[in-house]
Write an enzyme that holds these catalytic residues in place. Structure first.
Site, PDB file in Angstrom:
ATOM      1  N   HIS A  17     -16.689 -23.172  34.957  1.00 44.79           N
ATOM      2  CA  HIS A  17     -17.429 -24.117  34.280  1.00 44.79           C
ATOM      3  C   HIS A  17     -16.587 -25.401  34.131  1.00 44.79           C
ATOM      4  O   HIS A  17     -17.096 -26.541  34.117  1.00 44.79           O
ATOM      5  CB  HIS A  17     -17.683 -23.495  32.703  1.00 44.79           C
ATOM      6  CG  HIS A  17     -18.671 -22.313  32.682  1.00 44.79           C
ATOM      7  ND1 HIS A  17     -18.275 -21.097  32.027  1.00 44.79           N
ATOM      8  CD2 HIS A  17     -19.816 -22.231  33.318  1.00 44.79           C
ATOM      9  CE1 HIS A  17     -19.376 -20.421  32.214  1.00 44.79           C
ATOM     10  NE2 HIS A  17     -20.359 -20.899  32.887  1.00 44.79           N
ATOM     11  N   LYS A  41     -30.502 -12.587  22.652  1.00 47.04           N
ATOM     12  CA  LYS A  41     -29.508 -11.896  23.499  1.00 47.04           C
ATOM     13  C   LYS A  41     -28.150 -12.060  22.542  1.00 47.04           C
ATOM     14  O   LYS A  41     -27.695 -13.325  22.408  1.00 47.04           O
ATOM     15  CB  LYS A  41     -29.523 -12.834  24.620  1.00 47.04           C
ATOM     16  CG  LYS A  41     -28.451 -12.080  25.747  1.00 47.04           C
ATOM     17  CD  LYS A  41     -28.744 -12.680  27.159  1.00 47.04           C
ATOM     18  CE  LYS A  41     -27.477 -12.550  28.180  1.00 47.04           C
ATOM     19  NZ  LYS A  41     -27.409 -13.149  28.992  1.00 47.04           N
ATOM     20  N   ARG A  90     -22.873 -21.994  42.663  1.00 47.12           N
ATOM     21  CA  ARG A  90     -21.720 -21.174  43.156  1.00 47.12           C
ATOM     22  C   ARG A  90     -21.928 -20.790  44.874  1.00 47.12           C
ATOM     23  O   ARG A  90     -21.337 -20.769  45.852  1.00 47.12           O
ATOM     24  CB  ARG A  90     -21.492 -20.001  42.683  1.00 47.12           C
ATOM     25  CG  ARG A  90     -20.919 -20.225  41.391  1.00 47.12           C
ATOM     26  CD  ARG A  90     -21.080 -19.159  40.349  1.00 47.12           C
ATOM     27  NE  ARG A  90     -22.220 -18.783  39.975  1.00 47.12           N
ATOM     28  CZ  ARG A  90     -22.741 -18.042  39.235  1.00 47.12           C
ATOM     29  NH1 ARG A  90     -21.758 -17.239  38.178  1.00 47.12           N
ATOM     30  NH2 ARG A  90     -24.014 -17.725  38.997  1.00 47.12           N
ATOM     31  N   SER A 127     -19.322 -15.642  34.153  1.00 46.85           N
ATOM     32  CA  SER A 127     -18.712 -15.089  32.688  1.00 46.85           C
ATOM     33  C   SER A 127     -19.231 -13.493  32.634  1.00 46.85           C
ATOM     34  O   SER A 127     -18.210 -12.884  32.082  1.00 46.85           O
ATOM     35  CB  SER A 127     -19.548 -15.738  31.422  1.00 46.85           C
ATOM     36  OG  SER A 127     -19.297 -17.138  31.695  1.00 46.85           O
TER      37      SER A 127
END
Ligand code: PNS
Length: 164
Positions: A17, A41, A90, A127
Site C-alpha cells: 500500500h 465486516k 498486483r 493484508s
C-alpha cells in the site's frame, strides 16, 4: 488542484500500500488515503486504529492525508472535489474486478480510475495473506512498516491471551 484518492480497507496497511501511496504522492498535488467503514465486516483493526497507523506511515509525504468514508466511494469523491481514484494492481487477477468497479464508478459519477502497477517486490502481498501468515506464527516483518508490524504482533498476542 489535482486531488486523488487511494481507497481501501487497509486492515492493516502493508508496504505494498505504501509503495502505491508514495508513488501517487509524486504525481498528484494532493492525495487522500480513504479507509472504508464497512459495518458488515469486522476487521482485525478498527477504522480508527487503521487511520492512526496510516497517519503515521504517510508522515513523510506532506501532500498526503488520511480519512475514512462509508457508502459509495464516488459520493465521497464528489463531495470532496476528487477527480481521480488510484488503485494498485498486483497481477492480472486483480484487473477483472477493478475494471468492473472503475467502469461502474465512472458511469455513476464521472470520476475516473487510474491503475498503478505495484512494484514487483509487492506483487504477491495482501493484508489478508499477511494476517493469515502472522496468525499461524509466520514472519511477516518484511512486508509491514515496523509500527504496523508491532501493532499486528500485539493484536495477535492479545487475541491469544483472550482465548486462553
Ligand atoms: O482494500 P479493498 O478492500 O480491496 O478496497 C475496496 C474498496 C474499499 C476500494 C471498494 O470496496 C469500495 O470502493 N467500496 C466502497 C463502496 C462502493 O463504492 N462500492 C461500489 C464500487 S463500484
Amino acid at each position: 488542484m489535482t486531488h486523488a484518492v487511494c481507497p481501501g480497507s487497509f486492515d492493516p496497511p502493508t508496504l505494498g500500500h505504501l509503495d502505491i501511496i508514495g508513488r501517487v504522492a509524486g504525481l498528484f498535488e494532493r492525495v487522500t488515503v480513504a479507509v472504508l467503514v464497512n459495518p458488515a465486516k469486522q476487521g482485525m483493526f478498527t477504522v480508527e486504529e487503521r487511520l492512526d497507523l496510516l497517519a503515521d506511515a504517510v508522515e513523510p509525504w506532506a501532500n498526503v492525508d488520511v480519512d475514512s468514508f462509508g457508502g459509495l466511494l464516488v459520493d465521497y469523491c464528489t463531495s470532496h472535489g476528487i477527480r481521480a481514484i488510484v488503485k494498485g494492481l498486483r497481477a492480472v487477477s486483480d484487473f477483472d474486478y477493478e475494471l468492473q468497479m472503475a467502469q461502474m464508478n465512472k458511469g455513476l459519477s464521472g470520476v475516473d480510475t487510474l491503475f498503478m502497477p505495484t512494484s514487483p517486490a509487492f506483487s504477491f502481498l495482501s493484508s489478508s495473506l499477511v494476517k493469515q501468515v502472522a496468525t499461524y506464527g509466520g514472519d511477516v516483518s518484511a512486508h509491514l512498516s515496523p509500527p504496523v508490524h508491532a501493532a499486528l504482533t500485539a493484536r495477535l498476542a492479545g487475541q491469544r491471551q483472550d482465548r486462553s
